[in-house]
Design a protein around this motif. Structure first.
Motif, PDB file in Angstrom:
ATOM      1  N   HIS A  59       0.857  -1.191   0.000  1.00  0.00           N
ATOM      2  CA  HIS A  59       0.000   0.000   0.000  1.00  0.00           C
ATOM      3  C   HIS A  59       0.894   1.243   0.000  1.00  0.00           C
ATOM      4  O   HIS A  59       2.124   1.131   0.112  1.00  0.00           O
ATOM      5  CB  HIS A  59      -0.973   0.004   1.190  1.00  0.00           C
ATOM      6  CG  HIS A  59      -0.334  -0.221   2.543  1.00  0.00           C
ATOM      7  ND1 HIS A  59      -1.039  -0.221   3.716  1.00  0.00           N
ATOM      8  CD2 HIS A  59       0.958  -0.453   2.909  1.00  0.00           C
ATOM      9  CE1 HIS A  59      -0.233  -0.435   4.742  1.00  0.00           C
ATOM     10  NE2 HIS A  59       0.968  -0.576   4.271  1.00  0.00           N
TER      11      HIS A  59
ATOM     12  N   SER B 265       0.695   3.530   2.257  1.00  0.00           N
ATOM     13  CA  SER B 265       0.791   4.035   3.632  1.00  0.00           C
ATOM     14  C   SER B 265       2.223   4.206   4.164  1.00  0.00           C
ATOM     15  O   SER B 265       2.440   5.106   4.983  1.00  0.00           O
ATOM     16  CB  SER B 265      -0.039   3.157   4.568  1.00  0.00           C
ATOM     17  OG  SER B 265      -1.399   3.184   4.171  1.00  0.00           O
TER      18      SER B 265
ATOM     19  N   GLN C  76       3.457   7.654   4.550  1.00  0.00           N
ATOM     20  CA  GLN C  76       3.103   8.434   5.753  1.00  0.00           C
ATOM     21  C   GLN C  76       4.317   8.529   6.678  1.00  0.00           C
ATOM     22  O   GLN C  76       4.685   9.610   7.142  1.00  0.00           O
ATOM     23  CB  GLN C  76       1.976   7.750   6.542  1.00  0.00           C
ATOM     24  CG  GLN C  76       0.619   7.739   5.881  1.00  0.00           C
ATOM     25  CD  GLN C  76      -0.444   7.154   6.839  1.00  0.00           C
ATOM     26  OE1 GLN C  76      -0.329   7.298   8.054  1.00  0.00           O
ATOM     27  NE2 GLN C  76      -1.452   6.507   6.282  1.00  0.00           N
TER      28      GLN C  76
ATOM     29  N   ARG D 127       0.114  -6.703  -4.656  1.00  0.00           N
ATOM     30  CA  ARG D 127      -0.404  -7.770  -3.796  1.00  0.00           C
ATOM     31  C   ARG D 127      -0.578  -9.018  -4.634  1.00  0.00           C
ATOM     32  O   ARG D 127      -0.906  -8.927  -5.810  1.00  0.00           O
ATOM     33  CB  ARG D 127      -1.769  -7.387  -3.201  1.00  0.00           C
ATOM     34  CG  ARG D 127      -1.640  -6.271  -2.191  1.00  0.00           C
ATOM     35  CD  ARG D 127      -2.967  -5.875  -1.582  1.00  0.00           C
ATOM     36  NE  ARG D 127      -2.843  -4.536  -1.002  1.00  0.00           N
ATOM     37  CZ  ARG D 127      -3.843  -3.831  -0.489  1.00  0.00           C
ATOM     38  NH1 ARG D 127      -5.060  -4.351  -0.465  1.00  0.00           N
ATOM     39  NH2 ARG D 127      -3.636  -2.632   0.001  1.00  0.00           N
TER      40      ARG D 127
ATOM     41  N   GLN E 226      -2.541   3.318  -5.925  1.00  0.00           N
ATOM     42  CA  GLN E 226      -3.266   3.960  -4.829  1.00  0.00           C
ATOM     43  C   GLN E 226      -2.833   5.409  -4.733  1.00  0.00           C
ATOM     44  O   GLN E 226      -1.776   5.793  -5.237  1.00  0.00           O
ATOM     45  CB  GLN E 226      -2.913   3.297  -3.486  1.00  0.00           C
ATOM     46  CG  GLN E 226      -3.540   1.947  -3.268  1.00  0.00           C
ATOM     47  CD  GLN E 226      -3.336   1.479  -1.836  1.00  0.00           C
ATOM     48  OE1 GLN E 226      -2.347   1.808  -1.185  1.00  0.00           O
ATOM     49  NE2 GLN E 226      -4.273   0.682  -1.348  1.00  0.00           N
TER      50      GLN E 226
ATOM     51  N   GLU F   7      -2.403   7.910  -1.401  1.00  0.00           N
ATOM     52  CA  GLU F   7      -2.502   8.062   0.041  1.00  0.00           C
ATOM     53  C   GLU F   7      -2.697   9.539   0.333  1.00  0.00           C
ATOM     54  O   GLU F   7      -2.170  10.389  -0.390  1.00  0.00           O
ATOM     55  CB  GLU F   7      -1.163   7.604   0.659  1.00  0.00           C
ATOM     56  CG  GLU F   7      -1.172   7.423   2.146  1.00  0.00           C
ATOM     57  CD  GLU F   7      -1.733   6.059   2.530  1.00  0.00           C
ATOM     58  OE1 GLU F   7      -2.011   5.254   1.620  1.00  0.00           O
ATOM     59  OE2 GLU F   7      -1.897   5.814   3.732  1.00  0.00           O
TER      60      GLU F   7
ATOM     61  N   PHE G  93      -8.351  -0.431  10.768  1.00  0.00           N
ATOM     62  CA  PHE G  93      -7.010  -0.525  10.174  1.00  0.00           C
ATOM     63  C   PHE G  93      -6.036  -0.368  11.331  1.00  0.00           C
ATOM     64  O   PHE G  93      -6.275   0.468  12.211  1.00  0.00           O
ATOM     65  CB  PHE G  93      -6.758   0.595   9.158  1.00  0.00           C
ATOM     66  CG  PHE G  93      -7.677   0.559   7.965  1.00  0.00           C
ATOM     67  CD1 PHE G  93      -7.464  -0.341   6.923  1.00  0.00           C
ATOM     68  CD2 PHE G  93      -8.751   1.435   7.877  1.00  0.00           C
ATOM     69  CE1 PHE G  93      -8.324  -0.373   5.834  1.00  0.00           C
ATOM     70  CE2 PHE G  93      -9.609   1.405   6.792  1.00  0.00           C
ATOM     71  CZ  PHE G  93      -9.400   0.499   5.771  1.00  0.00           C
TER      72      PHE G  93
ATOM     73  N   PHE H 299      -3.342   1.111  11.508  1.00  0.00           N
ATOM     74  CA  PHE H 299      -2.635   2.406  11.533  1.00  0.00           C
ATOM     75  C   PHE H 299      -3.545   3.603  11.714  1.00  0.00           C
ATOM     76  O   PHE H 299      -3.091   4.741  11.690  1.00  0.00           O
ATOM     77  CB  PHE H 299      -1.767   2.567  10.268  1.00  0.00           C
ATOM     78  CG  PHE H 299      -2.376   1.925   9.038  1.00  0.00           C
ATOM     79  CD1 PHE H 299      -2.147   0.583   8.766  1.00  0.00           C
ATOM     80  CD2 PHE H 299      -3.166   2.655   8.176  1.00  0.00           C
ATOM     81  CE1 PHE H 299      -2.716  -0.023   7.644  1.00  0.00           C
ATOM     82  CE2 PHE H 299      -3.732   2.058   7.050  1.00  0.00           C
ATOM     83  CZ  PHE H 299      -3.508   0.713   6.795  1.00  0.00           C
ATOM     84  N   THR H 300      -4.862   3.373  11.865  1.00  0.00           N
ATOM     85  CA  THR H 300      -5.768   4.496  12.159  1.00  0.00           C
ATOM     86  C   THR H 300      -6.654   4.120  13.342  1.00  0.00           C
ATOM     87  O   THR H 300      -6.990   2.942  13.541  1.00  0.00           O
ATOM     88  CB  THR H 300      -6.656   4.839  10.952  1.00  0.00           C
ATOM     89  OG1 THR H 300      -7.178   3.633  10.395  1.00  0.00           O
ATOM     90  CG2 THR H 300      -5.894   5.608   9.891  1.00  0.00           C
TER      91      THR H 300
ATOM     92  N   GLY I  73     -10.582   3.607   2.357  1.00  0.00           N
ATOM     93  CA  GLY I  73     -10.324   3.419   3.785  1.00  0.00           C
ATOM     94  C   GLY I  73      -9.662   4.658   4.343  1.00  0.00           C
ATOM     95  O   GLY I  73      -8.892   5.329   3.660  1.00  0.00           O
ATOM     96  N   SER I  74      -9.990   4.984   5.599  1.00  0.00           N
ATOM     97  CA  SER I  74      -9.405   6.186   6.191  1.00  0.00           C
ATOM     98  C   SER I  74      -9.531   6.131   7.707  1.00  0.00           C
ATOM     99  O   SER I  74     -10.045   5.155   8.265  1.00  0.00           O
ATOM    100  CB  SER I  74     -10.117   7.422   5.657  1.00  0.00           C
ATOM    101  OG  SER I  74     -11.484   7.395   6.053  1.00  0.00           O
ATOM    102  N   GLY I  75      -9.087   7.187   8.344  1.00  0.00           N
ATOM    103  CA  GLY I  75      -9.233   7.261   9.797  1.00  0.00           C
ATOM    104  C   GLY I  75      -8.283   8.291  10.380  1.00  0.00           C
ATOM    105  O   GLY I  75      -7.532   8.956   9.657  1.00  0.00           O
TER     106      GLY I  75
ATOM    107  N   ALA J 271      -5.664  10.141   7.772  1.00  0.00           N
ATOM    108  CA  ALA J 271      -5.058   9.547   6.575  1.00  0.00           C
ATOM    109  C   ALA J 271      -6.145   8.808   5.805  1.00  0.00           C
ATOM    110  O   ALA J 271      -7.168   8.419   6.379  1.00  0.00           O
ATOM    111  CB  ALA J 271      -3.947   8.583   6.965  1.00  0.00           C
ATOM    112  N   PHE J 272      -5.932   8.674   4.522  1.00  0.00           N
ATOM    113  CA  PHE J 272      -6.851   7.862   3.719  1.00  0.00           C
ATOM    114  C   PHE J 272      -6.069   7.214   2.587  1.00  0.00           C
ATOM    115  O   PHE J 272      -4.972   7.674   2.225  1.00  0.00           O
ATOM    116  CB  PHE J 272      -8.008   8.698   3.163  1.00  0.00           C
ATOM    117  CG  PHE J 272      -7.582   9.826   2.266  1.00  0.00           C
ATOM    118  CD1 PHE J 272      -7.386   9.629   0.906  1.00  0.00           C
ATOM    119  CD2 PHE J 272      -7.361  11.101   2.791  1.00  0.00           C
ATOM    120  CE1 PHE J 272      -6.984  10.677   0.090  1.00  0.00           C
ATOM    121  CE2 PHE J 272      -6.954  12.140   1.975  1.00  0.00           C
ATOM    122  CZ  PHE J 272      -6.765  11.940   0.621  1.00  0.00           C
ATOM    123  N   GLY J 273      -6.640   6.144   2.075  1.00  0.00           N
ATOM    124  CA  GLY J 273      -6.018   5.473   0.932  1.00  0.00           C
ATOM    125  C   GLY J 273      -7.103   5.051  -0.030  1.00  0.00           C
ATOM    126  O   GLY J 273      -8.122   4.492   0.381  1.00  0.00           O
TER     127      GLY J 273
HETATM  128  N1  PHE Z   1      -3.551   1.352   3.373  1.00  0.00           N
HETATM  129  C1  PHE Z   1      -4.950   0.955   3.395  1.00  0.00           C
HETATM  130  C2  PHE Z   1      -5.168  -0.095   2.317  1.00  0.00           C
HETATM  131  O1  PHE Z   1      -4.349  -0.254   1.467  1.00  0.00           O
HETATM  132  C3  PHE Z   1      -5.869   2.126   3.129  1.00  0.00           C
HETATM  133  C4  PHE Z   1      -5.816   3.162   4.210  1.00  0.00           C
HETATM  134  C5  PHE Z   1      -4.922   4.218   4.105  1.00  0.00           C
HETATM  135  C6  PHE Z   1      -6.656   3.078   5.307  1.00  0.00           C
HETATM  136  C7  PHE Z   1      -4.887   5.171   5.113  1.00  0.00           C
HETATM  137  C8  PHE Z   1      -6.631   4.035   6.292  1.00  0.00           C
HETATM  138  C9  PHE Z   1      -5.743   5.080   6.169  1.00  0.00           C
HETATM  139  O2  PHE Z   1      -6.176  -0.771   2.305  1.00  0.00           O
END
Ligand code: PHE
Length: 365
Positions: A174, A176, A179, A200, A213, A215, A254, A256-257, A292-294, A315-317
């Motif tokens: 990802h 992330s 970050q 993946r 992606q 981020e 997640f 990380f959030t 996804g985020s948080g 953060a979000f992805g």
């Molecule tokens: N890294 C997560 C994914 O690949 C997405 C994500 C990014 C979720 C940042 C929350 C914050 O699925």
């Protein structure tokens, strides 16, 4: 000796030629090494000085006359050939120029450009990180424990060698890890997006082993979920060019959030196709999971070298390919990476059609 007969005959034959080849043959016949006039010139050497005084000028005059006639006829024939060519090959300067083949911009590149424009308008810079990551940046620093299934061999592409610090190397799963890299490299505050390739071990109509992606990361003081929601809403309205985009934030998880939110968008079914816009709860509508985020987990802020009591963030992805499919209506993700020029000719963008939001996100109708 009188050469006037020779001269008359030569000039007549030269004047009668209709093509350059015949003319060249005449030149050789008269003036070539074995030519008749060249032969006459050679006879001068055997003459007495008196004879030569009379014959010399005559032979030279003959040679000059024939040489001049040959040159004049050659020019005339060449001119006639050019005239004929020009007459047969008319060029219509009023015709449009033939179109030269031009490449197209791949939809993924186009969408990345659009994302960079939209987020730049909100004060975000573009950050990047390596596609070959170490497992600390990709997992550990993001609070993904050793036992997490995302780390399993069947989900991730590992390299046989470790890096200089003894860390496992892998193709990032990802964006992330950017970050962590951004926090360590630039400290706080931060507003970045990080677009790029991720990997993946996954393959079917909606999953390819490589995909894209973007981020997003904001770190500042007093950042809340409200900022996250506004940012995503503003971004999605600008990206899909619709004011009626409705978001639904769902509790999720997640590592990380914390808290984590899955963001859904409402869509309507129009002739069997999903068209974004409106509440997903309206009749004939539904919710589609988009990203996804948080709020960035305190442990992640610490791993980035910052004090989580001082700095907060979100953060979000989101999948870039998925955004492109939704906006431009492609239905098979795999076609993105087949490299079929017919697909590109259909879905690609003109190099001149660069994304611009010069009026600004806030100024959009
Ligand atoms: N890294 C997560 C994914 O690949 C997405 C994500 C990014 C979720 C940042 C929350 C914050 O699925």
């Amino acid at each position: 000796m009188d050469h006037s007969a020779t001269r008359e005959e030569a000039l007549a034959r030269i004047a009668a030629t209709q093509d350059l080849d015949t003319l060249e043959k005449l030149r050789v016949e008269y003036l070539g090494k074995q030519g008749s006039i060249s032969g006459l010139l050679k006879t001068l050497g055997a003459m007495s000085p008196e004879e030569r005084q009379i014959a010399g000028p005559q032979i030279h005059a003959l040679r000059e006359g024939v040489t001049d006639a040959l040159a004049a006829r050659k020019a005339a024939l060449e001119n006639a050939a050019l005239e004929a060519q020009l007459a047969s090959e008319t060029v219509d300067l009023s015709l449009p120029a033939p179109e030269s083949p031009r490449g197209t911009i791949h939809p993924v590149s186009q969408v990345m450009g659009e994302l960079a424009e939209i987020f730049a308008d909100m004060g975000f810079a573009v950050a990047t990180g390596p596609e070959i990551e170490d497992d600390w940046h990709n997992f550990t620093a993001l609070n993904i424990p050793e036992s997490h299934p995302a780390r399993a061999m069947h989900d991730t592409f590992y390299f046989p060698d470790k890096d200089g610090e003894g860390r496992d190397m892998l193709l990032r799963t990802h964006t992330s890890p950017v970050q962590i890299r951004a926090m360590l490299a630039q400290g706080a505050p931060i507003r970045i997006i990080a677009p790029g390739r991720v990997y993946r071990s996954d393959s079917d109509a909606t999953h390819t082993p490589m995909f894209h992606q973007v981020e997003g990361l904001v770190i500042d003081k007093g950042i809340t979920l409200g900022h996250l929601k506004w940012t995503l809403e503003t971004f999605l309205k600008a990206f899909f060019e619709r004011e009626d985009i409705v978001l639904r934030l769902r509790p999720s998880y997640f590592p990380f959030t914390e808290p984590s939110v899955e963001v859904d968008v409402g869509f309507a079914l129009v002739n069997g196709k999903r068209v974004l816009g409106g509440s997903g709860d309206a009749p004939g509508h539904g919710w589609m999971e988009l990203l996804g985020s948080g709020m960035v987990n305190r442990k992640v802020i610490s791993a980035g070298g910052l004090d989580p009591d001082e700095w907060q963030g979100f953060a979000f992805g989101v999948g870039v390919d998925r955004l492109a499919m939704l906006k431009y209506g492609m239905d098979d993700l795999r076609a993105f990476f087949d490299g079929d020029v017919r697909w590109l000719a259909h879905y690609g963008f003109s190099p001149l059609d660069v994304p611009t939001l010069s009026a600004g996100v806030g100024a959009r109708a």
